[in-house]
Scaffold this motif. Structure first.
Motif, short mmCIF file in Angstrom:
data_model
loop_
_atom_site.label_atom_id
_atom_site.label_comp_id
_atom_site.label_asym_id
_atom_site.label_seq_id
_atom_site.Cartn_x
_atom_site.Cartn_y
_atom_site.Cartn_z
N ALA A 66 0.83 -1.21 0.00
CA ALA A 66 0.00 0.00 0.00
C ALA A 66 0.86 1.26 0.00
O ALA A 66 0.50 2.27 -0.63
CB ALA A 66 -0.93 -0.02 1.21
N ILE A 67 2.00 1.21 0.70
CA ILE A 67 2.89 2.37 0.73
C ILE A 67 3.42 2.68 -0.67
O ILE A 67 3.46 3.85 -1.10
CB ILE A 67 4.05 2.12 1.72
N GLN A 68 3.79 1.65 -1.40
CA GLN A 68 4.28 1.85 -2.77
C GLN A 68 3.16 2.37 -3.67
O GLN A 68 3.40 3.17 -4.58
CB GLN A 68 4.84 0.54 -3.33
N ALA A 69 1.92 1.94 -3.38
CA ALA A 69 0.78 2.43 -4.16
C ALA A 69 0.56 3.92 -3.92
O ALA A 69 0.21 4.67 -4.84
CB ALA A 69 -0.48 1.65 -3.81
N VAL A 70 0.77 4.37 -2.69
CA VAL A 70 0.62 5.79 -2.37
C VAL A 70 1.73 6.61 -3.03
O VAL A 70 1.50 7.69 -3.58
CB VAL A 70 0.64 6.00 -0.84
N ILE A 71 2.95 6.07 -3.00
CA ILE A 71 4.10 6.80 -3.54
C ILE A 71 4.10 6.83 -5.07
O ILE A 71 4.29 7.89 -5.70
CB ILE A 71 5.41 6.18 -3.02
N ASN A 72 3.85 5.68 -5.67
CA ASN A 72 4.01 5.55 -7.12
C ASN A 72 2.70 5.35 -7.88
O ASN A 72 2.72 5.24 -9.11
CB ASN A 72 4.94 4.38 -7.44
N GLY A 73 1.58 5.25 -7.16
CA GLY A 73 0.30 5.04 -7.81
C GLY A 73 -0.05 3.57 -7.92
O GLY A 73 0.82 2.69 -7.80
N ASP A 74 -1.33 3.29 -8.18
CA ASP A 74 -1.77 1.90 -8.27
C ASP A 74 -1.12 1.15 -9.43
O ASP A 74 -1.04 -0.07 -9.42
CB ASP A 74 -3.30 1.85 -8.45
N GLY A 75 -0.62 1.89 -10.42
CA GLY A 75 0.02 1.23 -11.55
C GLY A 75 1.30 0.51 -11.17
O GLY A 75 1.75 -0.39 -11.89
N ALA A 76 1.87 0.90 -10.02
CA ALA A 76 3.11 0.24 -9.58
C ALA A 76 2.84 -1.06 -8.85
O ALA A 76 3.78 -1.81 -8.55
CB ALA A 76 3.90 1.19 -8.67
N VAL A 77 1.59 -1.33 -8.55
CA VAL A 77 1.23 -2.55 -7.82
C VAL A 77 1.07 -3.69 -8.80
O VAL A 77 0.17 -3.68 -9.65
CB VAL A 77 -0.07 -2.35 -7.01
N ASN A 78 1.97 -4.65 -8.72
CA ASN A 78 1.90 -5.81 -9.60
C ASN A 78 2.29 -7.06 -8.82
O ASN A 78 2.60 -7.00 -7.62
CB ASN A 78 2.82 -5.62 -10.81
N ASP A 79 2.28 -8.19 -9.51
CA ASP A 79 2.59 -9.45 -8.84
C ASP A 79 3.99 -9.46 -8.26
O ASP A 79 4.23 -9.98 -7.16
CB ASP A 79 2.44 -10.61 -9.84
N GLU A 80 4.92 -8.86 -8.96
CA GLU A 80 6.31 -8.84 -8.49
C GLU A 80 6.43 -8.06 -7.18
O GLU A 80 7.16 -8.46 -6.26
CB GLU A 80 7.21 -8.23 -9.56
N LEU A 81 5.71 -6.92 -7.08
CA LEU A 81 5.76 -6.11 -5.85
C LEU A 81 5.18 -6.90 -4.68
O LEU A 81 5.74 -6.88 -3.56
CB LEU A 81 4.98 -4.81 -6.05
N TYR A 82 4.07 -7.60 -4.91
CA TYR A 82 3.48 -8.40 -3.84
C TYR A 82 4.49 -9.43 -3.33
O TYR A 82 4.70 -9.58 -2.13
CB TYR A 82 2.23 -9.11 -4.35
#
Length: 516
Positions: free
Chosen positions: A447-463
């Motif tokens: 969620a922190i990365q989503a706030v910083i970089n947007g929902d587009g940065a949330v992918n399987d690799e990040l999880y």
């Protein structure tokens, strides 16, 4: 039988027996005088009441008989009249400095000695103790705040006169529930709360919950306890089926009339288990589910530097909890406050344990204790005896099915794009041995990365990266966790409601308790 009836009968016998000195302990002066007024109508004994605002008045005729409003002037008037007339009774409502040997207490002592010779009686209404030499000349009575029986009469007396004036939806069950909620408040406090609710021109069943909130406001800053605010919208639950079912049965007992069967209200539950699996948040969950105020007892704040200070503070905290009942009393990591200490030469911990066990066993108020412990081996054995707490539950690491639910709950809570099905299954496998707090931390990193970089940065690799970066306590301290789980498997019920089903290939005992 209500405390008022017992008090009235005892006071009547003392008046008839002409006890020369009677000290009444109560915070409700008006309620005490109301009872004395009733007694004055029943027995033919002259009674006079002194107050700083009116001087001395005849309790039957309400006429002033002495204008001197000072305590000393009132005592002088009492001495003068007792020496001339038989069987007089004087009630003093505002006497300060009566706890010790001083001029005021000695003045009253001389007045009582005079009353002994003439069949008179001196009555003091106070919230303080009385000088021991003076108290030994008479007897003591205590009028506690109204209990449920008396409060039921107070509630009906306040509400029923208005049943033809505006809509009242309450039935007998609602009246009893209101009495349960308002019990241990003073009469005037309860009347004020009810008047506030009726001021809107109706009484609905929803107003029952508002009574709890109004009472909660009165006890929001009470001695020794910390009021905990709970946002029900922030609580989501995964697991806890066994604990929830058990709590539902206890909730019914908390509001049922148990007097006929000589049963006490539910005393509480002790939750032990792996750190980070939701034991502490269970207290908030129970308070929210039961719509009861939550208070936290912190043993660290109870500790004092002087002899007897810690014990007195603990006693005051329990008295405060009793007065705030019905409520939830949360004792977090109880082993840190009551753990046996070989270096405790003063015996403070031993006395606090005894005081806690005594209250836990003897209190009849509707205070439901939720105690949590990580290292139960530090707790005194007598605390774990059957009958102290109503039940002992073990909170273990979540197994596969529960990790699925918990991860989903946190993803939805964080408004995150979900991973693919394949990655989700991989996350569940990667999180074997994770506590609920570990799962929360992994999803929070996403969620922190989503706030910083947007929902587009949330992918399987990040999880996957965020989950792999978590090192759970079960891996950093495996021996400690295994010892805790072995203890729980042998001595406690699984909070999930499932039976224990460990196997050599199963790294997780069947317990699932996570509150998000």
């Amino acid at each position: 039988m209500s405390n008022k009836i017992e008090f009235k009968n005892s006071l009547l016998r003392m008046f008839r027996a002409r006890i020369p000195f009677i000290s009444i302990r109560s915070i409700e002066r008006a309620r005490v005088l109301e009872i004395i007024q009733e007694l004055a109508e029943e027995i033919n004994i002259p009674m006079y009441v002194h107050s700083l605002s009116h001087g001395i008045i005849d309790i039957k005729t309400r006429k002033t008989v002495n204008d001197d409003r000072s305590v000393v002037g009132g005592i002088d008037f009492a001495v003068q009249n007792i020496s001339q007339r038989q069987n007089l009774t004087f009630i003093f409502t505002e006497v300060s400095d009566i706890e010790d040997d001083n001029i005021v207490s000695r003045h009253i002592y001389d007045c009582v000695v005079q009353a002994i010779e003439r069949g008179g009686s001196i009555c003091i209404i106070s919230t303080k103790s009385v000088w021991s030499q003076l108290q030994r000349l008479g007897m003591t009575l205590t009028l506690d705040p109204p209990n449920e029986d008396e409060m039921l009469s107070i509630v009906k007396d306040c509400v029923l006169p208005y049943q033809n004036s505006f809509p009242i939806e309450w039935d007998e069950k609602d009246f009893k529930m209101a009495a349960t909620i308002l019990a241990n408040m003073t009469k005037i406090e309860a009347e004020n709360v009810l008047a506030t609710q009726m001021a809107k021109g109706s009484l609905t069943k929803e107003d029952i919950k508002l009574l709890t909130q109004e009472k909660d406001k009165l006890f929001s800053d009470i001695s020794g306890l910390e009021k905990v605010k709970v946002d029900s919208n922030m609580l989501s639950v995964g697991g806890l089926n066994g604990l929830q079912q058990w709590l539902e049965s206890q909730r019914q007992l908390l509001t049922a009339d148990l007097k006929a069967r000589k049963l006490r209200p539910p005393r509480g539950v002790l939750l032990v288990g792996v750190p980070g699996c939701g034991k502490s948040l269970s207290a908030k969950f129970i308070a929210t589910t039961w719509s009861l105020p939550l208070y936290r007892l912190d043993f660290a704040s109870i500790q004092g530097m002087y002899v007897g200070q810690s014990e007195n503070r603990l006693k005051e905290a329990f008295e405060s909890a009793d007065n705030a009942s019905p409520c939830i009393l949360w004792i977090d990591e109880i082993e840190k406050g009551l753990a046996a200490n070989a270096n405790d030469s003063s015996g403070v911990t031993t006395r606090m344990i005894g005081q806690f066990l005594f209250w836990l066993q003897e209190s009849t108020e509707k205070v439901f204790v939720v105690a949590t412990a990580n290292d139960v081996t530090k707790l005194p054995p007598e605390l774990l005896r059957k009958g102290r707490f109503d039940e002992l539950f073990f909170v273990d690491l979540p197994e596969e099915r529960e990790r699925e639910d918990i991860i989903n709950l946190y993803i939805k809570k964080g408004l995150l794009p979900p991973p693919s099905i394949e990655t989700f299954e991989k996350l569940v496998a990667l999180s074997s041995g994770f506590a609920g707090s570990d799962l929360e931390g992994a999803v929070r990193d996403v969620a922190i990365q989503a706030v910083i970089n947007g929902d587009g940065a949330v992918n399987d690799e990040l999880y996957e990266t965020c989950f792999r970066n978590i090192v759970p306590l079960s891996k950093t301290s495996p021996e400690r966790i295994e010892a805790i789980r072995n203890w729980g498997k042998e001595r406690a019920l699984p909070a999930s409601g499932f039976s224990w089903n460990s196997s050599p290939n199963d790294n997780v005992i069947a317990k699932r308790t996570i509150i998000i």
